[in-house]
Design an enzyme around this catalytic site. Structure first.
Site, PDB file in Angstrom:
ATOM      1  CE  LYS A  76     -26.058  11.560  55.843  1.00  0.00           C
ATOM      2  NZ  LYS A  76     -24.899  11.231  56.830  1.00  0.00           N
ATOM      3  CB  SER A 151     -22.133  13.894  55.824  1.00  0.00           C
ATOM      4  OG  SER A 151     -22.696  12.908  56.606  1.00  0.00           O
ATOM      5  CB  SER A 175     -22.659  12.980  59.719  1.00  0.00           C
ATOM      6  OG  SER A 175     -21.489  13.476  59.061  1.00  0.00           O
TER       7      SER A 175
END
Ligand code: GLN
Length: 484
Positions: A76, A151, A175
């Site tokens: 990420k 997210s 997330s």
């Protein structure tokens, strides 16, 4: 090859049926092919990946490889990677090349993993749909008119489309778990403090926790083995020995006490999802688990408390982005105040500005007691609810998300409906507990996730329960059309 799990890929590497270089090339080619459509990567790093793959092949030949050596991974874009852009999906950091690795990245590098690239996300991890990215929205491979969740939507999407075998994510209020649910993959949020936050760009420091995202619980266990552990550079990282999370996967769940919170099956929940979760629970019962109805009476307070605490911490963490030391700086500032205002005004997106304003407000003198302090008190009540429940049961099960993947744009003008996507996930962060989301079926062709919550440092038990469920089901094996 790309249909394989990490565990299977690892066997192919160890038995020398395949080299890491070949494997890496296959995944890079898939990522290059599908990324223009899905937008799940902010950057790919083919040269570094091939270098790491060749080094991994050498290690395998020398006989000092571990189960992760040579396996491709996607980080990420919130994790700092030495020499690679780390943007946090923000214009503010569009030009930021980290001079060091996050501890998680360092640990996975040491294990011999190959970094394919950095995944798209909501800006600074604020969002539930991945629409808040400076680089544009990520699409859901199950239906490209829909969001992948957020997210960590880029990581979830890339795994679902099999552009990467595994990925890292972070979870402040859901997330990892919510995008895992919406994309049909497995995602684990560890206990707060289990995984180092060093080099993971901060959103809300008392809630943020990094964790593994994968196709299966077994793969998540292998990844967590390498990610977890004490780090003296993170003062909240816990100095406790790391379990071998694969060791108990095969344990029987005969007699496992599962709690079903009444509050997780109320009106907010899509009834088709409720039915699937009940079917999944029956399957666990057939494996010997015992079901108890439980109460988590303060569940309805978790969203309001979270959306005070998280913005408060975000407003404080994001004050460091001032256009002076790093990140975006506006053109030709008139004076210092103009430099601050325009750099932040131009560098941050709309949702961030909302949250910085809310956070600054709830922390300001006069409002602190009414909002921030109150939210902290509610946080304690939520934690106590869970502790009460864990006197009776060993794990708590419910849905991960109240709905399946929603349409792009559907909730962007209605922040409250967007925030309600996190109704089953945020309380876990407020309490600091671990939880995993596993695929549990489909509603109208869209994946549904089941959430399993445990007490502090019970990751082994969560992975064991998830693994036993995945031995009996093949939802985690189903691929979206066009990606097989
Ligand atoms: N959707 C939640 C938020 O917007 C959670 C995000 C996260 O876990 N990083 O804050």
């Amino acid at each position: 090859m790309h249909q394989h799990t990490l565990t299977e890929l690892s066997q192919l590497l160890q038995s020398k049926q395949l080299s890491s270089e070949e494997m890496t090339k296959t995944y890079l080619a898939r990522a290059e092919k599908f990324n223009p459509l899905l937008n799940c990567y902010i950057s790919l790093s083919p040269e570094r990946a091939l270098q790491q793959a060749r080094a991994a092949d050498k290690r395998i030949h020398q006989g000092n490889a571990g189960p992760l050596t040579g396996i491709p991974v996607t980080h990420k874009d919130i994790y700092c990677t030495d020499g690679l852009k780390t943007s946090c999906a923000s214009k503010m950091l569009d030009n930021f090349i980290a001079p060091y690795n996050a501890t998680v990245v360092e640990k996975l590098n040491d294990a011999g993993m190959v970094t394919l690239g950095k995944s798209n996300m909501d800006e600074f991890a604020m969002g539930s749909s991945n629409e808040n990215s400076y680089y544009g929205a990520v699409l859901n491979p199950w239906d490209t008119a829909r969001v992948p969740g957020g997210s960590s939507g880029g990581s979830a999407c890339a795994i679902a489309a099999r552009l990467t075998p595994v990925a890292t994510g972070t979870d402040t209020g859901g997330s990892i778990r919510q995008p895992a649910a919406l994309c049909g993959i497995t995602g684990l949020k560890p206990t707060y403090g289990r995984v180092s936050r060093y080099g993971m760009i901060a959103y809300a420091s008392s809630l943020d926790q990094g964790g593994p995202m994968a196709q299966t619980a077994e793969d998540a266990a292998l990844l967590l083995n390498a990610m977890a552990g004490f780090d003296k550079r993170d003062s909240t990282c816990v100095e406790l020995p790391v379990d071998d999370y694969t060791a108990s996967l095969n344990n029987s769940i005969q007699g496992l006490k599962i709690g079903l919170p009444k509050q997780y099956f109320g009106d907010a929940l899509d009834s088709n999802i409720g039915d699937l979760i009940h079917t999944a629970i029956k399957q666990l019962q057939q494996s010997g688990a015992i079901i108890h109805e439980i109460e988590l009476p303060n569940t309805h307070l978790s969203i309001p408390a979270y959306y005070v605490v998280a913005p408060a911490e975000c407003s404080s963490n994001l004050s460091r982005f001032d256009g002076v030391r790093f990140g975006y700086r506006c053109e030709d500032p008139k004076d210092l105040s103009d430099l601050y205002c325009r750099s932040r005004g131009e560098g941050f997106g709309k949702e961030l500005k909302n949250r910085i304003m809310i956070g600054t407000y709830v922390l300001s003198a006069g409002y602190y007691d009414a909002y921030y302090l109150k939210a902290q008190k509610i946080r304690r009540l939520i934690r106590d609810d869970f502790q009460q429940a864990f006197k009776e049961v060993e794990v708590i099960i419910g849905p991960t998300s109240p709905t399946t993947a929603f349409k792009l744009g559907e909730r962007t003008d209605d922040p409250v409906s967007m925030y309600l996507s996190d109704i089953y996930t945020v309380s876990v962060n407020l309490a600091g507990l671990p939880a995993i989301s596993v695929p549990a079926g489909f509603v109208a062709g869209l994946p549904v996730g089941m959430q399993i919550i445990g007490n502090y440092f019970s990751e082994s038990r969560l992975l064991n329960t998830a693994y036993q469920f995945q031995q009996k089901t093949d939802w985690h094996r189903t691929l979206p059309e066009g990606y097989n």
